[in-house]
Design a protein around this motif. Structure first.
Motif, PDB file in Angstrom:
ATOM      1  N   THR A  24      46.039 -97.545  -4.121  1.00  0.00           N
ATOM      2  CA  THR A  24      47.106 -97.069  -3.229  1.00  0.00           C
ATOM      3  C   THR A  24      47.878 -98.246  -2.624  1.00  0.00           C
ATOM      4  O   THR A  24      49.111 -98.259  -2.606  1.00  0.00           O
ATOM      5  CB  THR A  24      46.503 -96.216  -2.079  1.00  0.00           C
ATOM      6  OG1 THR A  24      45.707 -95.195  -2.656  1.00  0.00           O
ATOM      7  CG2 THR A  24      47.591 -95.596  -1.216  1.00  0.00           C
ATOM      8  N   GLY A  25      47.134 -99.252  -2.162  1.00  0.00           N
ATOM      9  CA  GLY A  25      47.774-100.438  -1.586  1.00  0.00           C
ATOM     10  C   GLY A  25      48.589-101.194  -2.616  1.00  0.00           C
ATOM     11  O   GLY A  25      49.687-101.682  -2.331  1.00  0.00           O
ATOM     12  N   LEU A  26      48.044-101.277  -3.817  1.00  0.00           N
ATOM     13  CA  LEU A  26      48.726-102.007  -4.895  1.00  0.00           C
ATOM     14  C   LEU A  26      50.060-101.347  -5.250  1.00  0.00           C
ATOM     15  O   LEU A  26      51.100-102.002  -5.293  1.00  0.00           O
ATOM     16  CB  LEU A  26      47.809-102.041  -6.127  1.00  0.00           C
ATOM     17  CG  LEU A  26      48.329-102.706  -7.398  1.00  0.00           C
ATOM     18  CD1 LEU A  26      48.325-104.219  -7.242  1.00  0.00           C
ATOM     19  CD2 LEU A  26      47.459-102.343  -8.609  1.00  0.00           C
ATOM     20  N   LEU A  27      50.029-100.030  -5.472  1.00  0.00           N
ATOM     21  CA  LEU A  27      51.256 -99.318  -5.865  1.00  0.00           C
ATOM     22  C   LEU A  27      52.295 -99.346  -4.741  1.00  0.00           C
ATOM     23  O   LEU A  27      53.478 -99.588  -4.993  1.00  0.00           O
ATOM     24  CB  LEU A  27      50.923 -97.865  -6.245  1.00  0.00           C
ATOM     25  CG  LEU A  27      50.016 -97.704  -7.472  1.00  0.00           C
ATOM     26  CD1 LEU A  27      49.671 -96.234  -7.708  1.00  0.00           C
ATOM     27  CD2 LEU A  27      50.684 -98.296  -8.723  1.00  0.00           C
ATOM     28  N   THR A  28      51.852 -99.122  -3.517  1.00  0.00           N
ATOM     29  CA  THR A  28      52.826 -99.077  -2.414  1.00  0.00           C
ATOM     30  C   THR A  28      53.418-100.452  -2.124  1.00  0.00           C
ATOM     31  O   THR A  28      54.609-100.564  -1.837  1.00  0.00           O
ATOM     32  CB  THR A  28      52.194 -98.493  -1.130  1.00  0.00           C
ATOM     33  OG1 THR A  28      50.962 -99.161  -0.890  1.00  0.00           O
ATOM     34  CG2 THR A  28      51.929 -96.998  -1.268  1.00  0.00           C
TER      35      THR A  28
END
Lengths: 190, 135
Positions: B46-50
């Motif tokens: 989630t952190g990577l994509l956002t």
């Protein structure tokens, strides 16, 4: 349905993305990088007057760290809120295998979030209690600041932003954790 | 106020998902369950994509400023492996990393005030010894 959601443990596929969202939310709303162990540094800088003589603590903690201390205070409140939804006689549904391993070390009480027989005020005077709570706590703070981050700053923020430093730190976390689980705990608890 | 609110949300999720449980942390280090790996893994994704979206679209923060993600010092390695291993030993013993320590105190596990104070003293010891330690 909503009460089920609140009283049941949160599944990983909901909790993980919610925790991961902390990173973009803090960036977009406040331009802050997600992490919480720096609050330990700010706590030292604000609470220990003599800390200022070390360069590590000689900075404007209100300006740099005020937000992180408020964030940490919020985490306490969140824990309090969640506690209202913990049902009577709650047990964490850990795997049978872990339960067997821990039983073999003499842990009998699997109620609540941690073994009450080890984490208690009277337990502080025993060797296992001292090692688990005082020595363990010390290593969490010392190690997190030495490594420049903890699970949130390195394992989540650092890995999500593809930083080599964080990959090394997380490998370190697991080296330490595995030594604890396979070597320290069996010797400490018997 | 906004930090207090974010922290509250984070603390609530930590407790409800049992990340704060000593039992769950042991289970993770014994590799007996997917639960903790699922949480940390999906949080990373989630952190990577956002953050990729933030970088790609050069999003600004709500005040219109350039968003800056604090980078770790990627030029050294010793501090990460040694500090990380010390942290890992502590994480395995207390069953709580820093976020969960705060959350557990809120949940009524007041005994965790002891490891929290100990962790703050640990941070002080690091600050006092910093110049003498290999980084």
């Amino acid at each position: 349905m909503i009460t089920d959601f609140l009283t049941q443990p949160m599944p990983w596929y909901i909790a993980g993305p919610l925790i991961g969202l902390m990173l973009p939310l803090l960036l977009v709303i406040a331009n802050k990088t997600f992490g919480i162990s720096s609050s330990f540094r700010h706590a030292c800088a604000s609470l220990i007057p003599s800390a200022k003589k070390f360069s590590y603590f000689n900075y404007d903690w209100r300006k740099q760290g005020g937000w992180n201390l408020k964030f940490a205070a919020g985490v306490i409140i969140g824990g309090l809120g969640a506690a209202f939804f913990i049902p009577e006689g709650y047990e964490v549904a850990i795997s049978k295998s872990t339960q067997a391993t821990l039983s073999n070390m003499g842990i009998q009480d699997f109620s609540g979030l941690m073994p009450a027989e080890l984490f208690s005020w009277s337990g502080l005077l025993s060797i296992p209690g001292f090692v688990l709570m005082i020595l363990g706590g010390f290593m969490v703070g010392f190690g997190a600041r030495y490594a420049g981050g903890c699970t949130s700053g390195h394992a989540i923020t650092g890995l999500a932003t593809l930083q080599k430093a964080s990959l090394i730190a997380v490998i370190g976390f697991f080296i330490g954790g595995i030594i604890t689980s396979y070597f320290l705990l069996p010797n400490l608890l018997g | 106020m906004k930090y207090l609110f974010f922290g509250t949300f984070f603390g609530f999720v930590l407790v409800k998902s049992e990340v704060v449980s000593w039992f769950r942390i042991q289970e993770m280090f014994y590799f007996d369950s997917f639960h903790m790996y699922g949480i940390i893994g999906s949080a990373i994704v989630t952190g990577l994509l956002t953050t990729l979206i933030i970088k790609k679209w050069r999003l600004k923060d709500v005040n219109g400023n350039e968003i800056s993600i604090k980078e770790k010092d990627n030029s050294v390695t010793k501090r990460y492996i040694i500090g990380g291993a010390i942290f890992g030993l502590g994480w395995g013993l207390t069953g709580a990393c820093p976020g969960p320590m705060y959350a557990l105190i809120g949940s009524g596990y007041l005994i965790i005030i002891v490891p929290l104070l100990s962790a703050i003293i640990g941070a002080f010891a690091y600050g006092a010894l910093q110049q003498k330690l290999p980084h």
